[in-house]
Design an enzyme around this catalytic site. Structure first.
Site, PDB file in Angstrom:
ATOM      1  N   LEU A 208       0.879  -1.401  -0.068  1.00 52.10           N
ATOM      2  CA  LEU A 208       0.451   0.100  -0.139  1.00 52.10           C
ATOM      3  C   LEU A 208       0.845   1.073   0.237  1.00 52.10           C
ATOM      4  O   LEU A 208       2.016   1.787   0.560  1.00 52.10           O
ATOM      5  CB  LEU A 208      -1.209  -0.232   1.276  1.00 52.10           C
ATOM      6  CG  LEU A 208      -2.074  -1.565   1.362  1.00 52.10           C
ATOM      7  CD1 LEU A 208      -3.136  -1.096   2.894  1.00 52.10           C
ATOM      8  CD2 LEU A 208      -3.223  -0.979  -0.045  1.00 52.10           C
ATOM      9  N   HIS A 209       0.271   2.401  -0.925  1.00 52.05           N
ATOM     10  CA  HIS A 209       1.470   3.425  -0.857  1.00 52.05           C
ATOM     11  C   HIS A 209       0.735   4.425  -1.373  1.00 52.05           C
ATOM     12  O   HIS A 209       1.111   6.024  -1.534  1.00 52.05           O
ATOM     13  CB  HIS A 209       2.116   3.023  -1.787  1.00 52.05           C
ATOM     14  CG  HIS A 209       2.363   3.161  -3.072  1.00 52.05           C
ATOM     15  ND1 HIS A 209       1.952   1.934  -3.640  1.00 52.05           N
ATOM     16  CD2 HIS A 209       2.258   4.131  -4.050  1.00 52.05           C
ATOM     17  CE1 HIS A 209       1.642   2.673  -4.745  1.00 52.05           C
ATOM     18  NE2 HIS A 209       1.952   3.636  -5.409  1.00 52.05           N
TER      19      HIS A 209
END
Length: 361
Positions: A208-209
């Site tokens: 996740l970013h």
């Protein structure tokens, strides 16, 4: 033909490597084509850049602009100023940009201002979400590109609707998949494999970013809590960027099966993905790699610029609402996830098609 190849951020490296190899192959067989490799330095720490050049067999860049980080505007400006000097000092016939990062757009603008033609690899993909910096980069780059190399017929259609001349569009396939297929025999077992005694298909990978998922402490906490509670207690391996790690620390999330580790190299990360039960991500490129490796993929985004990974591949677009996660996990653990297939021309030969097209222009 003198070609300047631009790489700036981690996703670029996998896309540029096969083009480097293809140009070298054609040059060695007597064709008049050569390249100069420019690294903008958009990603500047070793795990995010240098190691990728080493593992993918890319030669040391002829130039590193060392643009570094900053706001969108600061980074774009730094790249443009330094790339302008690079092109003036090292004239070229064509600038090749790949993907949709800041370097892609910035270098395309500079080239056109200096009357140098631009080729865009991975042209025409669209998410329709203008809140994403990458979508703006795509739109701007494609509006000033001369030659368009696409990964799908849908991308061709997007370009035609935008008024691009058919003769400048080349459906060649996906260079990132060229790299994946070439490097698959060399995937490396990361330390975490033995440290956690991982078993094939008995763990999940998380990445996740994107700001919509990680910038809000409340949203990030809901997503991770739901993933943990839906995971049947199997290990969750989460390679975390330091910036995201700080956000996670603020949430107070802790679970015995949630293992946050440092970012991995390309070969180590894809070893984990290839042997996982599934991957939960908000990355576009990973959905393509998962599709080719036949790994179930859940994308925590409300839109995707790679719809073929959903319509043809193993990916499902779950959105950013955490309530969509438990039903998807139920399907996964019931063994009913769709099998998927590989999109047309994702066969490891995209870069060769690109170079053949360049030589014919």
């Amino acid at each position: 033909m003198r070609v300047t190849l631009v790489a700036g951020a981690r996703p670029n490296f996998m896309k540029i490597a096969p083009i480097v190899h293809a140009i070298t192959k054609f040059s060695n067989s007597g064709h008049n084509i050569s390249f100069r490799l420019v690294h903008t330095g958009q990603h500047y720490d070793k795990i995010m850049s240098d190691v990728f050049f080493e593992q993918l067999g890319i030669p040391k860049p002829n130039s590193n602009l060392n643009a570094g980080s900053g706001s969108q505007a600061e980074q774009t400006a730094a790249i443009m100023i330094r790339f302008e000097k690079e092109l003036i000092e090292n004239p070229t016939d064509l600038v090749v940009v790949v993907g949709d990062v800041t370097s892609t757009m910035a270098c395309a603008i500079v080239a056109q201002k200096l009357h140098v033609k631009v080729a865009h690899v991975e042209a025409g993909i669209r998410s329709g979400d203008w809140s994403m910096p990458e979508e703006i980069n795509r739109l701007v780059t494609d509006s000033i590109t001369n030659y368009y190399f696409t990964t799908s017929m849908l991308a061709n259609s997007n370009l035609l609707k935008a008024g691009v001349d058919q003769k400048n569009i080349f459906f060649v396939g996906n260079t990132m998949i060229d790299t994946l297929l070439k490097q698959m025999p060399f995937f490396k077992k990361p330390k975490v494999w033995s440290e956690l005694r991982l078993c094939q298909k008995q763990y999940l990978v998380i990445t996740l970013h994107r700001p919509a998922n990680v910038d809000s402490e409340g949203q990030l906490k809901k997503l991770l809590s739901t993933i943990v509670s839906s995971s049947n207690d199997i290990p969750l391996i989460f390679p975390v960027h330091p910036r995201t790690a700080k956000k996670i620390a603020l949430t107070g999330i802790f679970a015995d099966n949630l293992h946050m580790i440092a970012p991995l190299s390309y070969l180590e990360f894809n070893y984990l993905v290839r042997n996982s039960k599934a991957i939960i991500t908000d990355s576009g490129g990973i959905t393509e790699e998962a599709t080719v490796m036949g790994i179930p993929c859940m994308t925590l985004r409300d839109s995707t610029e790679r719809p073929e990974t959903c319509t043809i591949g193993t990916n499902e677009l779950l959105g950013t609402d955490p309530t969509s996660i438990p039903p998807a996990f139920e399907v996964l653990f019931a063994g009913k996830w769709k099998k998927g297939s590989i999109p047309e021309k994702w066969d490891g030969k995209a870069a060769e098609r690109i170079v053949e097209s360049l030589l014919s222009l």
